[in-house]
Design a protein around this motif. Structure first.
Motif, PDB file in Angstrom:
ATOM      1  N   GLY A 107      23.889  15.066  48.902  1.00  0.00           N
ATOM      2  CA  GLY A 107      22.850  15.556  48.896  1.00  0.00           C
ATOM      3  C   GLY A 107      22.781  15.514  47.406  1.00  0.00           C
ATOM      4  N   VAL A 108      22.051  14.351  47.115  1.00  0.00           N
ATOM      5  CA  VAL A 108      22.366  14.281  45.758  1.00  0.00           C
ATOM      6  C   VAL A 108      21.126  15.320  44.567  1.00  0.00           C
ATOM      7  CG1 VAL A 108      21.376  12.828  44.299  1.00  0.00           C
ATOM      8  CG2 VAL A 108      22.407  11.846  45.889  1.00  0.00           C
ATOM      9  N   THR A 109      19.997  15.796  45.135  1.00  0.00           N
ATOM     10  CA  THR A 109      18.908  17.075  45.259  1.00  0.00           C
ATOM     11  C   THR A 109      19.824  18.643  45.405  1.00  0.00           C
ATOM     12  OG1 THR A 109      17.236  16.270  46.204  1.00  0.00           O
ATOM     13  CG2 THR A 109      17.716  15.398  43.599  1.00  0.00           C
ATOM     14  N   GLY A 110      20.710  18.446  46.333  1.00  0.00           N
ATOM     15  CA  GLY A 110      20.731  19.822  47.597  1.00  0.00           C
ATOM     16  C   GLY A 110      21.560  18.996  48.446  1.00  0.00           C
ATOM     17  N   GLU A 111      21.443  20.559  49.359  1.00  0.00           N
ATOM     18  CA  GLU A 111      22.331  20.425  50.642  1.00  0.00           C
ATOM     19  C   GLU A 111      20.764  20.022  51.548  1.00  0.00           C
ATOM     20  OE1 GLU A 111      23.461  23.471  54.061  1.00  0.00           O
ATOM     21  OE2 GLU A 111      23.510  23.864  52.497  1.00  0.00           O
ATOM     22  N   PHE A 112      19.711  20.708  50.738  1.00  0.00           N
ATOM     23  CA  PHE A 112      18.599  19.959  51.727  1.00  0.00           C
ATOM     24  C   PHE A 112      17.444  19.045  50.769  1.00  0.00           C
ATOM     25  CE2 PHE A 112      19.994  24.173  53.943  1.00  0.00           C
ATOM     26  CZ  PHE A 112      20.154  23.635  55.525  1.00  0.00           C
ATOM     27  N   VAL A 113      17.274  18.067  51.388  1.00  0.00           N
ATOM     28  CA  VAL A 113      16.912  16.952  50.874  1.00  0.00           C
ATOM     29  C   VAL A 113      15.152  16.462  51.337  1.00  0.00           C
ATOM     30  CG1 VAL A 113      16.904  14.617  49.563  1.00  0.00           C
ATOM     31  CG2 VAL A 113      19.072  16.254  50.326  1.00  0.00           C
ATOM     32  N   THR A 114      14.548  16.247  50.484  1.00  0.00           N
ATOM     33  CA  THR A 114      12.455  16.894  51.228  1.00  0.00           C
ATOM     34  C   THR A 114      12.485  14.850  50.417  1.00  0.00           C
ATOM     35  OG1 THR A 114      12.106  18.895  50.931  1.00  0.00           O
ATOM     36  CG2 THR A 114      10.349  17.549  51.132  1.00  0.00           C
ATOM     37  N   SER A 115      12.172  14.017  52.173  1.00  0.00           N
ATOM     38  CA  SER A 115      12.265  13.157  51.650  1.00  0.00           C
ATOM     39  C   SER A 115      10.159  12.621  50.815  1.00  0.00           C
ATOM     40  CB  SER A 115      11.595  11.429  52.883  1.00  0.00           C
ATOM     41  OG  SER A 115      10.691  12.839  54.176  1.00  0.00           O
ATOM     42  N   SER A 116       9.570  11.815  50.357  1.00  0.00           N
ATOM     43  CA  SER A 116       8.859  11.506  49.825  1.00  0.00           C
ATOM     44  C   SER A 116       7.701  11.625  51.185  1.00  0.00           C
ATOM     45  CB  SER A 116       8.278   9.127  49.559  1.00  0.00           C
ATOM     46  OG  SER A 116       8.519   8.741  51.060  1.00  0.00           O
ATOM     47  N   HIS A 117       7.902  12.039  52.312  1.00  0.00           N
ATOM     48  CA  HIS A 117       6.396  12.144  52.878  1.00  0.00           C
ATOM     49  C   HIS A 117       6.648  13.295  53.338  1.00  0.00           C
ATOM     50  CE1 HIS A 117       6.439   8.041  53.562  1.00  0.00           C
ATOM     51  NE2 HIS A 117       5.080   7.913  52.958  1.00  0.00           N
ATOM     52  N   THR A 130      12.500  16.743  55.667  1.00  0.00           N
ATOM     53  CA  THR A 130      13.743  17.602  55.284  1.00  0.00           C
ATOM     54  C   THR A 130      14.844  17.409  56.137  1.00  0.00           C
ATOM     55  OG1 THR A 130      11.823  19.251  53.699  1.00  0.00           O
ATOM     56  CG2 THR A 130      14.834  19.766  54.461  1.00  0.00           C
ATOM     57  N   VAL A 131      15.882  16.677  55.641  1.00  0.00           N
ATOM     58  CA  VAL A 131      16.882  16.958  55.809  1.00  0.00           C
ATOM     59  C   VAL A 131      18.521  17.438  55.107  1.00  0.00           C
ATOM     60  CG1 VAL A 131      18.341  14.538  56.233  1.00  0.00           C
ATOM     61  CG2 VAL A 131      16.279  14.255  56.490  1.00  0.00           C
ATOM     62  N   LYS A 132      19.019  17.763  55.807  1.00  0.00           N
ATOM     63  CA  LYS A 132      20.280  18.485  55.923  1.00  0.00           C
ATOM     64  C   LYS A 132      21.534  17.914  55.644  1.00  0.00           C
ATOM     65  CE  LYS A 132      23.539  22.368  56.337  1.00  0.00           C
ATOM     66  NZ  LYS A 132      24.795  22.016  56.559  1.00  0.00           N
ATOM     67  N   SER A 133      21.957  17.402  54.312  1.00  0.00           N
ATOM     68  CA  SER A 133      22.945  16.263  54.060  1.00  0.00           C
ATOM     69  C   SER A 133      24.728  16.795  54.299  1.00  0.00           C
ATOM     70  CB  SER A 133      22.898  16.754  52.252  1.00  0.00           C
ATOM     71  OG  SER A 133      22.841  17.750  51.490  1.00  0.00           O
ATOM     72  N   ASP A 134      25.660  16.131  54.948  1.00  0.00           N
ATOM     73  CA  ASP A 134      26.318  16.603  55.113  1.00  0.00           C
ATOM     74  C   ASP A 134      27.208  16.868  54.489  1.00  0.00           C
ATOM     75  OD1 ASP A 134      26.355  14.950  57.799  1.00  0.00           O
ATOM     76  OD2 ASP A 134      26.204  13.230  57.159  1.00  0.00           O
ATOM     77  N   ILE A 135      28.075  16.561  52.955  1.00  0.00           N
ATOM     78  CA  ILE A 135      28.497  17.232  52.010  1.00  0.00           C
ATOM     79  C   ILE A 135      27.287  16.395  50.314  1.00  0.00           C
ATOM     80  CG2 ILE A 135      30.304  16.629  52.278  1.00  0.00           C
ATOM     81  CD1 ILE A 135      30.341  14.308  50.230  1.00  0.00           C
TER      82      ILE A 135
END
Length: 179
Positions: free
Chosen positions: A33-43, A46-51
């Motif tokens: 996750g570059v921008t946080g634990e939860f990352v939201t796609s262009s569409h 929202t996805v939870k990152s592993d690290i």
């Protein structure tokens, strides 16, 4: 281990098709996750990152993957830590992969100099020093680039082939990519 960088605005097909292919091929893929634990796609997915990005270790990954999408690509490009990890992977001869608009990050870093590369139409000017090739996916030494969402499966199988060509052929068949 493979780092899949996710930044807000990423293109989900360009991230999760290669992720799925690599996982089916037995690879350890870590969503960073570059921008946080939860990352939201262009569409809006929202996805939870592993690290989180600050937990990613420089030099630890055998491959780094940059999915495209906007503003995801711009968010990747604005991260010094992403670029530091990418640079180290490249310098160590490990695989560096980018799809759609994301090859621009590699181009701006000078990593495409003297290499063949592809990208989403309109981003060719960012492939600094590269020979632009109009195709789905191109591998030149340790750099793999692809042109966009429609090339996501080709990209994923090319990435898996870097580790195990026989397994990639098997996964192609089991997924009905090749009949």
């Amino acid at each position: 281990m493979i780092y899949l960088f996710l930044a807000d605005g990423f293109e989900e097909v360009e991230a999760f098709v290669p992720y799925d292919v690599l996982k089916r091929g037995g690879q350890d893929v870590v969503k960073v996750g570059v921008t946080g634990e939860f990352v939201t796609s262009s569409h809006g997915v929202t996805v939870k990152s592993d690290i989180l990005l600050n937990e990613a270790k420089i030099g630890a990954a055998d491959m780094v993957i940059l999915p495209g999408g906007m503003p995801g690509t711009l968010n990747l490009d604005s991260s010094d830590k992403v670029k530091e990890i990418v640079q180290r992977a490249y310098d160590d001869g490990k695989y560096v992969a980018a799809i759609c608009a994301a090859p621009m990050v590699l181009g701006k870093m000078g990593l495409l100099e003297g290499k063949k590369a592809t990208c989403f139409p309109g981003f060719e000017g960012h492939l600094l020093g590269a020979e632009h090739v109009r195709c789905y996916c191109v591998k030149d030494a340790n750099v793999i680039t692809a042109c966009g969402a429609g090339a996501a499966y080709h990209f994923g199988f090319t990435l898996l082939e870097c580790f195990d060509a026989e397994k990639a052929a098997e996964v192609r068949k089991t997924m009905q990519y090749e009949l």
